[in-house]
Motif scaffolding. Structure first.
Motif, PDB file in Angstrom:
ATOM      1  N   ASN A  85      86.627  12.395  27.476  1.00 32.65           N
ATOM      2  CA  ASN A  85      87.364  13.052  26.402  1.00 32.65           C
ATOM      3  C   ASN A  85      88.859  13.036  26.660  1.00 32.65           C
ATOM      4  OD1 ASN A  85      84.593  14.322  26.798  1.00 32.65           O
ATOM      5  ND2 ASN A  85      85.099  15.048  24.748  1.00 32.65           N
ATOM      6  N   PRO A  86      89.661  12.891  25.607  1.00 30.84           N
ATOM      7  CA  PRO A  86      91.114  13.003  25.757  1.00 30.84           C
ATOM      8  C   PRO A  86      91.499  14.465  25.960  1.00 30.84           C
ATOM      9  CG  PRO A  86      90.560  12.804  23.462  1.00 30.84           C
ATOM     10  CD  PRO A  86      89.271  12.641  24.219  1.00 30.84           C
ATOM     11  N   LEU A  87      92.777  14.712  26.131  1.00 33.67           N
ATOM     12  CA  LEU A  87      93.233  16.081  26.353  1.00 33.67           C
ATOM     13  C   LEU A  87      93.221  16.901  25.069  1.00 33.67           C
ATOM     14  CD1 LEU A  87      94.469  18.103  28.401  1.00 33.67           C
ATOM     15  CD2 LEU A  87      96.726  17.260  27.690  1.00 33.67           C
ATOM     16  N   LEU A  88      93.611  16.292  23.959  1.00 37.43           N
ATOM     17  CA  LEU A  88      93.873  17.036  22.722  1.00 37.43           C
ATOM     18  C   LEU A  88      92.960  16.600  21.579  1.00 37.43           C
ATOM     19  CD1 LEU A  88      97.767  16.667  22.839  1.00 37.43           C
ATOM     20  CD2 LEU A  88      96.403  18.583  23.716  1.00 37.43           C
ATOM     21  N   GLY A  89      92.948  17.436  20.536  1.00 39.98           N
ATOM     22  CA  GLY A  89      92.262  17.074  19.302  1.00 39.98           C
ATOM     23  C   GLY A  89      90.807  17.497  19.249  1.00 39.98           C
ATOM     24  N   PRO A  90      90.086  17.039  18.221  1.00 34.50           N
ATOM     25  CA  PRO A  90      88.705  17.478  18.013  1.00 34.50           C
ATOM     26  C   PRO A  90      87.745  17.060  19.119  1.00 34.50           C
ATOM     27  CG  PRO A  90      89.312  15.726  16.470  1.00 34.50           C
ATOM     28  CD  PRO A  90      90.575  16.170  17.128  1.00 34.50           C
ATOM     29  N   GLN A  91      88.095  16.034  19.881  1.00 33.53           N
ATOM     30  CA  GLN A  91      87.273  15.627  21.022  1.00 33.53           C
ATOM     31  C   GLN A  91      87.915  16.024  22.354  1.00 33.53           C
ATOM     32  OE1 GLN A  91      84.158  14.381  20.676  1.00 33.53           O
ATOM     33  NE2 GLN A  91      84.538  14.749  18.492  1.00 33.53           N
ATOM     34  N   GLY A  92      88.949  16.855  22.282  1.00 30.69           N
ATOM     35  CA  GLY A  92      89.699  17.212  23.478  1.00 30.69           C
ATOM     36  C   GLY A  92      89.098  18.354  24.280  1.00 30.69           C
ATOM     37  N   ALA A  93      89.809  18.719  25.346  1.00 28.68           N
ATOM     38  CA  ALA A  93      89.319  19.720  26.282  1.00 28.68           C
ATOM     39  C   ALA A  93      89.022  21.048  25.606  1.00 28.68           C
ATOM     40  CB  ALA A  93      90.357  19.916  27.396  1.00 28.68           C
ATOM     41  N   SER A  94      89.921  21.509  24.749  1.00 31.76           N
ATOM     42  CA  SER A  94      89.777  22.838  24.150  1.00 31.76           C
ATOM     43  C   SER A  94      88.631  22.894  23.154  1.00 31.76           C
ATOM     44  CB  SER A  94      91.087  23.253  23.475  1.00 31.76           C
ATOM     45  OG  SER A  94      92.167  23.184  24.375  1.00 31.76           O
ATOM     46  N   ALA A  95      88.568  21.903  22.259  1.00 29.46           N
ATOM     47  CA  ALA A  95      87.568  21.922  21.198  1.00 29.46           C
ATOM     48  C   ALA A  95      86.157  21.700  21.728  1.00 29.46           C
ATOM     49  CB  ALA A  95      87.896  20.869  20.142  1.00 29.46           C
ATOM     50  N   VAL A  96      86.012  20.799  22.678  1.00 31.51           N
ATOM     51  CA  VAL A  96      84.679  20.444  23.151  1.00 31.51           C
ATOM     52  C   VAL A  96      84.185  21.373  24.248  1.00 31.51           C
ATOM     53  CG1 VAL A  96      83.306  18.620  24.239  1.00 31.51           C
ATOM     54  CG2 VAL A  96      84.987  18.046  22.484  1.00 31.51           C
ATOM     55  N   PHE A  97      85.050  21.692  25.195  1.00 28.03           N
ATOM     56  CA  PHE A  97      84.608  22.447  26.364  1.00 28.03           C
ATOM     57  C   PHE A  97      85.079  23.897  26.382  1.00 28.03           C
ATOM     58  CE2 PHE A  97      85.118  17.955  27.744  1.00 28.03           C
ATOM     59  CZ  PHE A  97      83.782  17.650  27.903  1.00 28.03           C
ATOM     60  N   GLY A  98      86.100  24.209  25.578  1.00 21.42           N
ATOM     61  CA  GLY A  98      86.627  25.573  25.574  1.00 21.42           C
ATOM     62  C   GLY A  98      85.588  26.640  25.285  1.00 21.42           C
ATOM     63  N   PRO A  99      84.723  26.467  24.275  1.00 20.02           N
ATOM     64  CA  PRO A  99      83.736  27.504  23.983  1.00 20.02           C
ATOM     65  C   PRO A  99      82.793  27.798  25.148  1.00 20.02           C
ATOM     66  CG  PRO A  99      83.984  26.045  22.096  1.00 20.02           C
ATOM     67  CD  PRO A  99      84.772  25.430  23.226  1.00 20.02           C
ATOM     68  N   GLN A 100      82.501  26.802  25.968  1.00 23.54           N
ATOM     69  CA  GLN A 100      81.652  27.021  27.132  1.00 23.54           C
ATOM     70  C   GLN A 100      82.328  27.934  28.152  1.00 23.54           C
ATOM     71  OE1 GLN A 100      80.885  23.153  28.777  1.00 23.54           O
ATOM     72  NE2 GLN A 100      80.251  22.276  26.811  1.00 23.54           N
ATOM     73  N   LYS A 101      83.657  28.010  28.067  1.00 24.17           N
ATOM     74  CA  LYS A 101      84.426  28.774  29.047  1.00 24.17           C
ATOM     75  C   LYS A 101      84.869  30.124  28.506  1.00 24.17           C
ATOM     76  CE  LYS A 101      86.017  24.331  30.748  1.00 24.17           C
ATOM     77  NZ  LYS A 101      87.106  23.510  31.267  1.00 24.17           N
ATOM     78  N   GLY A 102      84.353  30.483  27.342  1.00 20.64           N
ATOM     79  CA  GLY A 102      84.670  31.780  26.770  1.00 20.64           C
ATOM     80  C   GLY A 102      85.657  31.761  25.633  1.00 20.64           C
ATOM     81  N   THR A 145      86.986  31.784  22.031  1.00 23.56           N
ATOM     82  CA  THR A 145      86.505  32.132  20.703  1.00 23.56           C
ATOM     83  C   THR A 145      86.968  31.074  19.706  1.00 23.56           C
ATOM     84  OG1 THR A 145      88.488  33.382  20.154  1.00 23.56           O
ATOM     85  CG2 THR A 145      86.710  34.573  21.295  1.00 23.56           C
ATOM     86  N   PRO A 146      86.372  31.038  18.509  1.00 25.27           N
ATOM     87  CA  PRO A 146      86.844  30.068  17.503  1.00 25.27           C
ATOM     88  C   PRO A 146      88.331  30.190  17.208  1.00 25.27           C
ATOM     89  CG  PRO A 146      84.720  30.961  16.851  1.00 25.27           C
ATOM     90  CD  PRO A 146      85.148  31.740  18.070  1.00 25.27           C
ATOM     91  N   ASP A 147      88.858  31.423  17.236  1.00 24.09           N
ATOM     92  CA  ASP A 147      90.291  31.606  16.999  1.00 24.09           C
ATOM     93  C   ASP A 147      91.133  31.104  18.164  1.00 24.09           C
ATOM     94  OD1 ASP A 147      89.820  32.732  14.533  1.00 24.09           O
ATOM     95  OD2 ASP A 147      89.886  34.808  15.271  1.00 24.09           O
ATOM     96  N   ALA A 148      90.563  31.134  19.376  1.00 25.44           N
ATOM     97  CA  ALA A 148      91.326  30.738  20.562  1.00 25.44           C
ATOM     98  C   ALA A 148      91.435  29.226  20.711  1.00 25.44           C
ATOM     99  CB  ALA A 148      90.693  31.329  21.811  1.00 25.44           C
ATOM    100  N   VAL A 149      90.453  28.490  20.190  1.00 27.63           N
ATOM    101  CA  VAL A 149      90.442  27.039  20.384  1.00 27.63           C
ATOM    102  C   VAL A 149      91.718  26.366  19.879  1.00 27.63           C
ATOM    103  CG1 VAL A 149      89.318  24.879  19.694  1.00 27.63           C
ATOM    104  CG2 VAL A 149      87.952  26.781  20.557  1.00 27.63           C
TER     105      VAL A 149
END
Length: 377
Positions: free
Chosen positions: A196-213, A215-219
């Motif tokens: 995965n790249p760093l940013l965008g819909p396939q990035g770290a935040s969108a794909v893996f962020g929810p697993q780390k706590g 919220t939808p607003d935080a992504v």
């Protein structure tokens, strides 16, 4: 008869080293004079450090660092003095298991502890680093790691940013003048199967962020903050890594390693095989044994048995895989050079019993296979 024993761990049942020992007992029960070469394996995730320490004759060392919330934690990593090599799993310092589910917040979790671990390795004389990316609870793109190594991240008013991904949205200046000079001399092999790249819909935040706590607003807040961080990295280093495959691994730690270190990223099992010199040890082998807890159709996606089989095929050596469970679609592995797939569970039982009996079951399965091979001979 030369047999290479190259299993991964059987999760929750035995380590890769214990699996090697069980396999060797099974072989020697039938062929006492066999030349067994044990090479504990891993694919860059949990168990990588232990496998490489066992394979390289290194040692496990410990360092006092800080966990993702800034609390003291003792983290272990591997060190091979003869090779000036340190072996680090990022989860040892910034792992998701270090933070209770209710306390997980990637907006404030910091990777500083990983930077402290790298600094400890440099103090011991490390000039090479194998790093297994996976299992992190952070999403700060490695900013905390770099701060711990001497980089300065300041806002528009000149104040140093506090830990976490959230404050990166205010980043105005990335100053590398205080960066530990040994960082530039360190060569890094990044073991990761994440592309995965760093940013965008396939990035770290969108794909893996929810697993780390997250919220939808935080992504979107996390993604925006990492965008600011990526732009600062490009200005400071001349390396635009945001779109690089793997930059989004481990909450963006992939981006930091690619940007600030002389590093290469490869499939986890390939990095481990190279560090353990697996192919050198296959020279002259008659058979390779591998395995892990479950073998199925997903094994071809870079799992340890598949990587071992690919290496063995380059040497014309047959491979037998042992597993606690042979899952759906595993038969596809026969198209990739596997000679046999052998389940090790000997009777109907519950999972706790199967896990507890894993070493004995693996030994018995290997012994049975070798009795059949001896009969054929």
């Amino acid at each position: 008869m030369k047999i290479v024993l190259a299993p991964d761990s059987f999760k929750e049942s035995m380590t890769a080293h214990q699996a090697v020992e069980a396999m060797e007992r099974g072989v020697r029960a039938v062929v006492p004079d066999a030349h067994c070469v044990g090479v504990p394996m891993a694919d860059g995730g949990e168990g990588t450090t232990a496998a490489l320490v066992a394979a390289t004759g290194g040692e496990l060392v410990a360092a006092d660092v800080h966990d993702p919330l800034g609390r003291p934690v003792r983290a272990r990593y591997g060190f091979v003095p003869a090779q000036a090599l340190a072996i680090v799993e990022v989860a040892a310092a910034v792992g998701i298991d270090l933070v209770a589910p209710a306390d997980r917040d990637p907006l404030r979790a910091s990777s500083a502890g990983l930077g402290e671990l790298v600094r400890d390795a440099l103090d011991r004389g490390a000039r090479r680093l194998v790093v297994g990316l996976g299992g992190s609870v952070t999403n700060d793109g490695g900013a905390g790691m770099m701060q711990a190594l001497g980089a300065s991240l300041r806002d528009a008013g000149g104040a140093e940013l506090p830990p976490g991904a959230g404050p990166l949205a205010r980043l105005a200046t990335l100053d590398l003048s205080g960066l530990d000079p040994r960082v530039r001399e360190l060569t890094v092999e990044i073991a990761s199967d994440v592309t995965n790249p760093l940013l965008g819909p396939q990035g770290a935040s969108a794909v893996f962020g929810p697993q780390k706590g997250a919220t939808p607003d935080a992504v979107p807040l996390l993604d925006g903050a990492l965008g600011v961080w990526a732009a600062a990295i490009a200005r400071a280093t001349g390396r635009d890594v945001a779109a690089r495959p793997g930059a989004g691994a481990a909450g963006g730690l992939g981006a930091a390693f690619l940007a600030f270190f002389e590093s290469t990223m490869a499939r986890g099992v390939d990095v481990v095989m190279r560090a353990a010199r697996l192919e050198d040890r296959m020279t002259g082998a008659d058979l390779v044994l591998t395995g892990e807890g479950c073998v199925d159709a997903q094994t071809v996606r870079g799992k340890t048995p598949f990587g071992v089989a690919q290496a063995a095929s380059r040497h014309g050596v047959p491979v037998i895989a042992f597993a606690g469970r042979i899952g759906e679609g595993a038969e596809v592995l026969y198209d990739y050079g596997f000679a046999a797939l052998v389940p090790i569970v000997r009777s109907v039982t519950d999972l706790p019993t199967a896990l507890a009996d894993g070493p004995a079951n693996l030994q018995a399965a290997v012994e049975t296979v070798f009795r059949v091979l001896t009969l054929r001979r």
